[in-house]
Design a protein around this motif. Structure first.
Motif, PDB file in Angstrom:
ATOM      1  N   LYS A 271       0.856  -1.195   0.000  1.00 42.61           N
ATOM      2  CA  LYS A 271       0.000   0.000   0.000  1.00 42.61           C
ATOM      3  C   LYS A 271       0.885   1.236   0.000  1.00 42.61           C
ATOM      4  CE  LYS A 271      -3.479   2.492   2.572  1.00 42.61           C
ATOM      5  NZ  LYS A 271      -3.634   3.068   3.862  1.00 42.61           N
ATOM      6  N   PRO A 272       0.744   2.104  -0.996  1.00 43.50           N
ATOM      7  CA  PRO A 272       1.566   3.319  -1.018  1.00 43.50           C
ATOM      8  C   PRO A 272       1.395   4.143   0.250  1.00 43.50           C
ATOM      9  CG  PRO A 272       0.390   3.051  -3.092  1.00 43.50           C
ATOM     10  CD  PRO A 272      -0.163   2.016  -2.136  1.00 43.50           C
ATOM     11  N   SER A 273       2.499   4.688   0.710  1.00 43.07           N
ATOM     12  CA  SER A 273       2.477   5.584   1.860  1.00 43.07           C
ATOM     13  C   SER A 273       1.681   6.831   1.501  1.00 43.07           C
ATOM     14  CB  SER A 273       3.917   5.961   2.214  1.00 43.07           C
ATOM     15  OG  SER A 273       3.967   6.903   3.234  1.00 43.07           O
ATOM     16  N   ASP A 274       0.903   7.321   2.434  1.00 38.55           N
ATOM     17  CA  ASP A 274       0.158   8.555   2.181  1.00 38.55           C
ATOM     18  C   ASP A 274       0.523   9.598   3.235  1.00 38.55           C
ATOM     19  OD1 ASP A 274      -1.333   8.009   4.503  1.00 38.55           O
ATOM     20  OD2 ASP A 274      -2.957   7.085   3.375  1.00 38.55           O
ATOM     21  N   PHE A 275      -0.046  10.766   3.109  1.00 34.87           N
ATOM     22  CA  PHE A 275       0.269  11.878   3.992  1.00 34.87           C
ATOM     23  C   PHE A 275       0.015  11.546   5.459  1.00 34.87           C
ATOM     24  CE2 PHE A 275      -1.001  15.728   6.289  1.00 34.87           C
ATOM     25  CZ  PHE A 275       0.153  16.483   6.147  1.00 34.87           C
ATOM     26  N   TYR A 276      -0.984  10.751   5.735  1.00 33.18           N
ATOM     27  CA  TYR A 276      -1.426  10.514   7.108  1.00 33.18           C
ATOM     28  C   TYR A 276      -0.596   9.506   7.877  1.00 33.18           C
ATOM     29  CZ  TYR A 276      -5.239  13.204   5.292  1.00 33.18           C
ATOM     30  OH  TYR A 276      -5.964  14.203   4.709  1.00 33.18           O
ATOM     31  N   ASP A 277       0.259   8.720   7.196  1.00 32.67           N
ATOM     32  CA  ASP A 277       1.041   7.731   7.944  1.00 32.67           C
ATOM     33  C   ASP A 277       2.327   8.307   8.542  1.00 32.67           C
ATOM     34  OD1 ASP A 277       2.917   7.791   5.861  1.00 32.67           O
ATOM     35  OD2 ASP A 277       2.382   5.813   5.099  1.00 32.67           O
ATOM     36  N   GLY A 278       2.720   9.516   8.141  1.00 29.32           N
ATOM     37  CA  GLY A 278       3.883  10.178   8.722  1.00 29.32           C
ATOM     38  C   GLY A 278       5.222   9.708   8.183  1.00 29.32           C
ATOM     39  N   LEU A 279       5.231   8.720   7.315  1.00 32.47           N
ATOM     40  CA  LEU A 279       6.456   8.154   6.750  1.00 32.47           C
ATOM     41  C   LEU A 279       6.816   8.908   5.478  1.00 32.47           C
ATOM     42  CD1 LEU A 279       8.407   5.710   7.105  1.00 32.47           C
ATOM     43  CD2 LEU A 279       6.815   4.403   5.685  1.00 32.47           C
ATOM     44  N   SER A 280       8.094   9.330   5.345  1.00 32.98           N
ATOM     45  CA  SER A 280       8.472  10.078   4.136  1.00 32.98           C
ATOM     46  C   SER A 280       9.982  10.146   3.979  1.00 32.98           C
ATOM     47  CB  SER A 280       7.895  11.494   4.167  1.00 32.98           C
ATOM     48  OG  SER A 280       8.595  12.300   5.081  1.00 32.98           O
ATOM     49  N   PHE A 281      10.403  10.698   2.862  1.00 32.53           N
ATOM     50  CA  PHE A 281      11.805  10.997   2.604  1.00 32.53           C
ATOM     51  C   PHE A 281      12.082  12.436   3.032  1.00 32.53           C
ATOM     52  CE2 PHE A 281      10.950   7.656  -0.576  1.00 32.53           C
ATOM     53  CZ  PHE A 281      11.941   6.753  -0.219  1.00 32.53           C
TER      54      PHE A 281
ATOM     55  N   ARG B 264       0.259  10.984  -3.043  1.00 29.93           N
ATOM     56  CA  ARG B 264      -0.392   9.725  -3.198  1.00 29.93           C
ATOM     57  C   ARG B 264       0.542   8.624  -2.729  1.00 29.93           C
ATOM     58  NH1 ARG B 264      -1.614   8.229  -8.863  1.00 29.93           N
ATOM     59  NH2 ARG B 264      -0.258   6.494  -8.725  1.00 29.93           N
ATOM     60  N   TYR B 265       1.830   8.847  -2.728  1.00 32.26           N
ATOM     61  CA  TYR B 265       2.814   7.909  -2.188  1.00 32.26           C
ATOM     62  C   TYR B 265       4.062   8.704  -1.855  1.00 32.26           C
ATOM     63  CZ  TYR B 265       3.284   8.127  -7.253  1.00 32.26           C
ATOM     64  OH  TYR B 265       3.322   8.557  -8.551  1.00 32.26           O
ATOM     65  N   ASP B 266       4.995   8.084  -1.188  1.00 43.67           N
ATOM     66  CA  ASP B 266       6.283   8.717  -0.907  1.00 43.67           C
ATOM     67  C   ASP B 266       7.326   8.002  -1.751  1.00 43.67           C
ATOM     68  OD1 ASP B 266       5.866  10.780   1.132  1.00 43.67           O
ATOM     69  OD2 ASP B 266       5.044   9.098   2.272  1.00 43.67           O
ATOM     70  N   ARG B 267       7.775   8.679  -2.813  1.00 43.04           N
ATOM     71  CA  ARG B 267       8.674   8.063  -3.776  1.00 43.04           C
ATOM     72  C   ARG B 267       9.776   9.039  -4.167  1.00 43.04           C
ATOM     73  NH1 ARG B 267       5.668   6.201  -8.851  1.00 43.04           N
ATOM     74  NH2 ARG B 267       5.058   4.511  -7.477  1.00 43.04           N
ATOM     75  N   LEU B 268      10.976   8.482  -4.351  1.00 40.29           N
ATOM     76  CA  LEU B 268      12.089   9.200  -4.965  1.00 40.29           C
ATOM     77  C   LEU B 268      12.345   8.546  -6.308  1.00 40.29           C
ATOM     78  CD1 LEU B 268      14.714   9.588  -2.089  1.00 40.29           C
ATOM     79  CD2 LEU B 268      13.313  11.381  -3.115  1.00 40.29           C
ATOM     80  N   ARG B 269      12.366   9.339  -7.358  1.00 42.04           N
ATOM     81  CA  ARG B 269      12.618   8.829  -8.708  1.00 42.04           C
ATOM     82  C   ARG B 269      13.925   9.437  -9.217  1.00 42.04           C
ATOM     83  NH1 ARG B 269       8.065   7.868 -12.871  1.00 42.04           N
ATOM     84  NH2 ARG B 269       8.317   5.866 -11.859  1.00 42.04           N
ATOM     85  N   PHE B 270      14.902   8.591  -9.501  1.00 42.12           N
ATOM     86  CA  PHE B 270      16.187   9.010 -10.038  1.00 42.12           C
ATOM     87  C   PHE B 270      16.215   8.736 -11.534  1.00 42.12           C
ATOM     88  CE2 PHE B 270      17.018   8.316  -5.582  1.00 42.12           C
ATOM     89  CZ  PHE B 270      17.912   9.323  -5.248  1.00 42.12           C
ATOM     90  N   ASP B 271      16.741   9.707 -12.320  1.00 43.68           N
ATOM     91  CA  ASP B 271      16.871   9.516 -13.764  1.00 43.68           C
ATOM     92  C   ASP B 271      18.032  10.372 -14.281  1.00 43.68           C
ATOM     93  OD1 ASP B 271      15.753  12.076 -13.739  1.00 43.68           O
ATOM     94  OD2 ASP B 271      13.843  11.439 -14.551  1.00 43.68           O
ATOM     95  N   GLU B 272      18.128  10.469 -15.594  1.00 47.88           N
ATOM     96  CA  GLU B 272      19.218  11.174 -16.268  1.00 47.88           C
ATOM     97  C   GLU B 272      20.564  10.540 -15.934  1.00 47.88           C
ATOM     98  OE1 GLU B 272      19.048  15.446 -15.892  1.00 47.88           O
ATOM     99  OE2 GLU B 272      16.896  15.459 -16.360  1.00 47.88           O
ATOM    100  N   GLY B 273      20.669   9.254 -16.215  1.00 44.56           N
ATOM    101  CA  GLY B 273      21.890   8.499 -16.015  1.00 44.56           C
ATOM    102  C   GLY B 273      21.632   7.043 -16.346  1.00 44.56           C
ATOM    103  N   HIS B 274      22.554   6.186 -16.014  1.00 46.86           N
ATOM    104  CA  HIS B 274      22.362   4.752 -16.234  1.00 46.86           C
ATOM    105  C   HIS B 274      23.322   3.950 -15.359  1.00 46.86           C
ATOM    106  CE1 HIS B 274      25.844   5.445 -18.821  1.00 46.86           C
ATOM    107  NE2 HIS B 274      26.084   4.151 -18.702  1.00 46.86           N
ATOM    108  N   VAL B 275      22.981   2.676 -15.190  1.00 51.73           N
ATOM    109  CA  VAL B 275      23.827   1.728 -14.480  1.00 51.73           C
ATOM    110  C   VAL B 275      23.924   0.499 -15.370  1.00 51.73           C
ATOM    111  CG1 VAL B 275      24.171   0.354 -12.391  1.00 51.73           C
ATOM    112  CG2 VAL B 275      22.992   2.572 -12.252  1.00 51.73           C
TER     113      VAL B 275
END
Length: 177
Positions: free
Chosen positions: A100-110, A134-145
């Motif tokens: 279940k995606p984290s939402d504002f009310y659960d207090g969990l975040s980056f 709607r969720y707490d997500r970090l999206r990294f782009d502009e590169g590659h591995v």
């Protein structure tokens, strides 16, 4: 004895301990190789791991002792790409309830309460985007591995209503065909 001192390998319960937390690869799809650190800015908890596919995996994070719920820590993830495919992006998503995606009310975040871009980093991706609601997500782009290369990510995890267990979904992104 400090939990940091026993972080050279998994404990008898299969968990790896660092700082005030335990970490587990028990849900499968990847393997933790080592963990060290205390979770401070100067000494983040660093998890070395290997992903054998380009599908999402979930790291289980628990308070080491139920009576010792902390509200924030710095985390560094070093990931070996053993998927055989190049990654063109990487997402991290926090979940208080598995699936279940984290939402504002659960207090969990980056670090949503006091965002600080200086706490978010990657050695392989030049850009990141914080997606808080709607969720707490970090999206990294502009590169590659490339396959068999390592990527390193750093970020700050906060939980203003600490719970004893939560999840970090890690999702390498590959080019679409």
């Amino acid at each position: 004895m400090s939990l940091t001192l026993i972080s050279a390998g998994p404990a008898d319960d299969g968990r790896w301990y660092a700082g005030d937390y335990s970490f587990s690869d028990e849900l499968g799809g990847f393997r933790i190789l080592s963990i060290r650190g205390s979770g401070t800015t100067a000494d983040p908890i660093e998890i070395e791991e290997e992903l054998n596919s380009a599908t999402p995996v979930t790291l289980v994070i628990r308070a080491a002792r139920q009576t010792q719920l902390q509200s924030a820590f710095h985390l560094s993830i070093v990931t070996l790409n053993r998927s055989g495919l190049a990654w063109i992006g990487f997402d991290f998503e926090l979940q208080e309830i598995l699936g279940k995606p984290s939402d504002f009310y659960d207090g969990l975040s980056f670090g949503q309460i006091q965002p600080n871009a200086a706490f978010i980093s990657s050695n392989r991706f030049d850009h990141f985007e914080s997606q808080f609601e709607r969720y707490d997500r970090l999206r990294f782009d502009e590169g590659h591995v490339d396959p068999l290369d390592r990527s390193k990510f750093g970020f700050f995890v906060t939980d203003v209503t600490p719970v004893p267990e939560f999840y970090l979904v890690e999702d390498p992104r590959i080019p679409s065909t």
